[in-house]
Motif scaffolding. Structure first.
Motif, PDB file in Angstrom:
ATOM      1  N   THR A 272      43.534  52.893  18.414  1.00  0.00           N
ATOM      2  CA  THR A 272      44.026  51.518  18.514  1.00  0.00           C
ATOM      3  C   THR A 272      44.981  51.239  17.362  1.00  0.00           C
ATOM      4  N   PHE A 273      45.710  50.145  17.454  1.00  0.00           N
ATOM      5  CA  PHE A 273      46.708  49.794  16.447  1.00  0.00           C
ATOM      6  C   PHE A 273      46.619  48.318  16.102  1.00  0.00           C
ATOM      7  N   ALA A 274      47.242  47.930  15.016  1.00  0.00           N
ATOM      8  CA  ALA A 274      47.272  46.541  14.571  1.00  0.00           C
ATOM      9  C   ALA A 274      48.673  46.207  14.066  1.00  0.00           C
TER      10      ALA A 274
ATOM     11  N   ALA B  52      42.923  53.673  11.749  1.00  0.00           N
ATOM     12  CA  ALA B  52      42.815  53.888  13.181  1.00  0.00           C
ATOM     13  C   ALA B  52      41.360  53.849  13.605  1.00  0.00           C
ATOM     14  N   SER B  53      41.114  53.234  14.725  1.00  0.00           N
ATOM     15  CA  SER B  53      39.759  53.160  15.250  1.00  0.00           C
ATOM     16  C   SER B  53      39.761  53.594  16.690  1.00  0.00           C
ATOM     17  N   ALA B  54      38.599  53.980  17.184  1.00  0.00           N
ATOM     18  CA  ALA B  54      38.522  54.451  18.550  1.00  0.00           C
ATOM     19  C   ALA B  54      38.000  53.363  19.456  1.00  0.00           C
ATOM     20  N   GLY B  55      38.357  53.494  20.722  1.00  0.00           N
ATOM     21  CA  GLY B  55      37.766  52.629  21.728  1.00  0.00           C
ATOM     22  C   GLY B  55      38.289  51.223  21.731  1.00  0.00           C
TER      23      GLY B  55
ATOM     24  N   LEU C 294      55.621  57.595  25.122  1.00  0.00           N
ATOM     25  CA  LEU C 294      54.731  58.706  25.433  1.00  0.00           C
ATOM     26  C   LEU C 294      53.698  58.914  24.324  1.00  0.00           C
ATOM     27  N   SER C 295      54.101  58.723  23.071  1.00  0.00           N
ATOM     28  CA  SER C 295      53.173  58.872  21.952  1.00  0.00           C
ATOM     29  C   SER C 295      52.038  57.854  22.046  1.00  0.00           C
ATOM     30  N   TYR C 296      52.375  56.615  22.387  1.00  0.00           N
ATOM     31  CA  TYR C 296      51.340  55.588  22.520  1.00  0.00           C
ATOM     32  C   TYR C 296      50.451  55.850  23.737  1.00  0.00           C
ATOM     33  N   ALA C 297      51.021  56.378  24.811  1.00  0.00           N
ATOM     34  CA  ALA C 297      50.202  56.723  25.974  1.00  0.00           C
ATOM     35  C   ALA C 297      49.185  57.797  25.586  1.00  0.00           C
ATOM     36  N   LYS C 298      49.631  58.800  24.823  1.00  0.00           N
ATOM     37  CA  LYS C 298      48.716  59.845  24.366  1.00  0.00           C
ATOM     38  C   LYS C 298      47.673  59.269  23.416  1.00  0.00           C
TER      39      LYS C 298
END
Length: 354
Positions: free
Chosen positions: A309-311, A32-35, A298-302
């Motif tokens: 981010t996801f891949a 997982a990465s931010a931004g 809702l989980s992805y919104a949070k």
């Protein structure tokens, strides 16, 4: 088939319910990465959600799951709006939610071709959007949460084709073809029938997801072709009740052992469909996960608000995140075929509704 007329491993620890996507398009295992490009800087905020309609048992079930999972996830959920299957109202509702402080939006656009401009506007404001059940034709989304709708059409085709032993006449209640779901289900069903069951004639009937249109079309087809022996309903939430009513009025609602039985396969997985299967009124449905739609949207919104981010790749919740083009990600949730053999499975959401 003869055609009748008409027609990544990523782990998200910060979320109460863990999300993961294992694997990627390379041999590495990203984390997982931010931004991400769709996610704002970590910090959280209010989540706005628009319900797509209130005239469907499936969507009414989804609507009830939303506050439950928002509470479990600790999400600051704004009072939901309902666009009532009107894209103009959806645009107005979501813009109002943003103006009232929403930092992320969850929506389920029923017309997937008319929401791109709004999505781009939200992207310019760094407002991540998660769409549920439908994938917009264009525009930026953080994640699309839906099931593989082509698989819906393929499963329905194979079920009916085998039950009819490759011969007969089938009425198909198509969803709106302005919706990616309607197109996916219709195209997959037609392709499967043509390739595998050329002896079955399919009467594809456009309905715009309206039960009255489906009932009228079925009435006409039964008058013209009293030997109809199969029906594919792309949405049981709107088509089940009028179909059962019409068949009952014509004394065609008979057990599967009766030669006059019309084999029916549906899509949705609502409790009413399960009971109809138990009662021998319909034969199968593809269970569209209303509970998981609410939970993971809702989980992805949070996650978006926390800068995650996801891949592409397998997830830890029996689904696969796929890149549907241009880096747009879609979490394709499992949607099992339900028949009399597994209709009482307690793990099916339709058996958990009180």
């Amino acid at each position: 088939m003869k055609i009748g007329s008409s027609a990544t491993c990523v782990a998200l620890v910060a979320v109460t319910l863990t999300l993961s996507a294992c694997g990627s398009s390379t041999s590495t295992t990203p984390s997982a990465s931010a931004g991400g490009s769709s996610a704002p800087a970590a910090g959280g905020g209010k989540v706005g959600i628009d319900f797509p309609r209130a005239d469907s048992d499936f969507w009414n079930s989804y609507n009830k799951y939303v506050p439950q999972f928002a509470g479990e996830l600790g999400i600051d959920l704004m009072p939901p709006t309902n666009s009532q299957n009107d894209v103009a109202r959806l645009v107005s509702n979501t813009q109002a939610l943003v103006s009232q402080g929403a930092k992320a939006i969850v929506m389920a656009p029923q017309d997937t071709g008319a929401i791109a401009t709004t999505l781009d506007q939200f992207a310019s404001k760094n407002i991540p959007v998660v769409t549920v059940d439908t994938r917009p034709d264009k525009g930026k989304t953080f994640m699309v949460v839906r099931a593989d709708n082509r698989a819906y059409g393929e499963k329905a085709c194979k079920f009916l084709g085998d039950k009819l032993k490759g011969k007969g006449k089938v009425v198909e209640f198509q969803g709106s073809l302005s919706s990616v779901n309607g197109r996916d289900r219709s195209e997959a069903f037609a392709e499967c029938m043509k390739a595998n069951y050329p002896g079955i004639t399919v009467f594809a009937e456009p309905t715009e997801w309206e039960g009255t249109k489906a009932s009228a079309a079925l009435q006409t087809r039964l008058t013209q072709h009293p030997d109809i022996n199969g029906i594919y309903m792309q949405a049981g939430g709107v088509f089940l009740a009028p179909t059962i009513q019409l068949l009952k009025s014509k004394n065609l609602l008979v057990p599967p052992t009766d030669p006059k039985h019309i084999f029916i396969v549906s899509n949705d997985g609502i409790p009413q469909e399960f009971q109809a299967i138990r009662d021998g009124q319909i034969d199968a449905t593809v269970s569209q996960p209303a509970d998981l739609y609410a939970k993971w949207a809702l989980s992805y919104a949070k996650a978006a608000l926390e800068g995650k981010t996801f891949a592409p790749g397998k997830t830890d919740h029996d689904s696969t995140i796929v890149d549907v083009g241009g880096g747009r990600l879609e979490d394709q949730l499992a949607a099992p075929l339900v028949t009399k053999e597994n209709v009482d499975d307690p793990n099916l959401w339709g058996n958990q509704v009180k």
